[in-house]
Design a protein around this motif. Structure first.
Motif, short mmCIF file in Angstrom:
data_model
loop_
_atom_site.label_atom_id
_atom_site.label_comp_id
_atom_site.label_asym_id
_atom_site.label_seq_id
_atom_site.Cartn_x
_atom_site.Cartn_y
_atom_site.Cartn_z
N ASP A 126 69.07 42.17 32.26
CA ASP A 126 68.81 42.31 33.69
C ASP A 126 67.51 41.63 34.10
OD1 ASP A 126 71.12 43.88 33.87
OD2 ASP A 126 70.00 45.72 33.47
N ASP A 127 66.53 41.60 33.20
CA ASP A 127 65.24 40.99 33.51
C ASP A 127 64.54 40.68 32.19
OD1 ASP A 127 62.98 40.09 34.87
OD2 ASP A 127 62.23 42.10 35.30
N ASN A 128 63.77 39.61 32.18
CA ASN A 128 62.90 39.31 31.04
C ASN A 128 61.84 38.34 31.51
OD1 ASN A 128 63.50 36.43 29.59
ND2 ASN A 128 65.32 37.16 30.67
N HIS A 129 60.60 38.64 31.14
CA HIS A 129 59.49 37.79 31.54
C HIS A 129 58.24 38.15 30.73
CE1 HIS A 129 59.35 41.33 34.24
NE2 HIS A 129 58.05 41.23 34.07
N ALA A 130 57.29 37.23 30.79
CA ALA A 130 56.01 37.45 30.11
C ALA A 130 55.13 38.36 30.97
CB ALA A 130 55.32 36.13 29.87
N LEU A 131 54.38 39.20 30.29
CA LEU A 131 53.38 40.06 30.91
C LEU A 131 52.06 39.83 30.18
CD1 LEU A 131 55.27 43.48 31.10
CD2 LEU A 131 54.75 41.97 33.00
N PRO A 132 50.95 40.19 30.78
CA PRO A 132 49.69 40.11 30.03
C PRO A 132 49.79 40.98 28.77
CG PRO A 132 49.26 40.45 32.35
CD PRO A 132 50.74 40.60 32.16
N GLY A 133 49.68 40.37 27.62
CA GLY A 133 49.71 41.11 26.36
C GLY A 133 51.10 41.44 25.84
N GLY A 134 52.16 40.88 26.42
CA GLY A 134 53.48 41.20 25.91
C GLY A 134 54.61 40.49 26.63
#
Length: 115
Positions: A94-102
């Protein structure tokens, strides 16, 4: 990790909920370190089948998190899952993306009771 406790064998009205067993396999596929940020399961039924609808959110961490996210996503729709008494009828990201630290992954799955 206290945030990743999985209770295998939880009872539901239609038998054992396959979510704990599915979570174990998703965590193995994601590799460590990974945290289950959310995991829900609710009954689902059609005219011919009954099962459960699951929503899972994972947070992958570590220096290789981006590569692990890519590997996790690749071919997930065709992956084989071992769920005694159930089978995965559908699984989608449903969703996937980069986050700060992960790296964030959110997916939905439909499991059907295997008669």
């Amino acid at each position: 990790m206290p945030g990743n406790r999985v209770r295998i064998g939880e009872r539901t009205t239609g038998g054992r909920d396959p979510l704990p067993r599915l979570l174990v396999q998703l965590l193995e596929r994601a590799g460590a370190p990974v945290t289950v940020e959310r995991a829900t399961s609710r009954p689902w039924a059609s005219a011919l089948f009954q099962g459960r609808r699951h929503v899972v959110a994972l947070l992958l961490a570590g220096p290789d998190a981006a590569a692990r996210r890519t590997a996790f996503l690749e071919g997930i729709e065709e992956a084989e899952w071992s769920l005694t008494g159930h089978f995965v009828a559908d699984i989608s990201i449903d969703d996937n993306h980069a986050l700060p630290g992960g790296e964030w992954i959110e997916l939905s799955a439909l499991t059907i009771e295997d008669w």
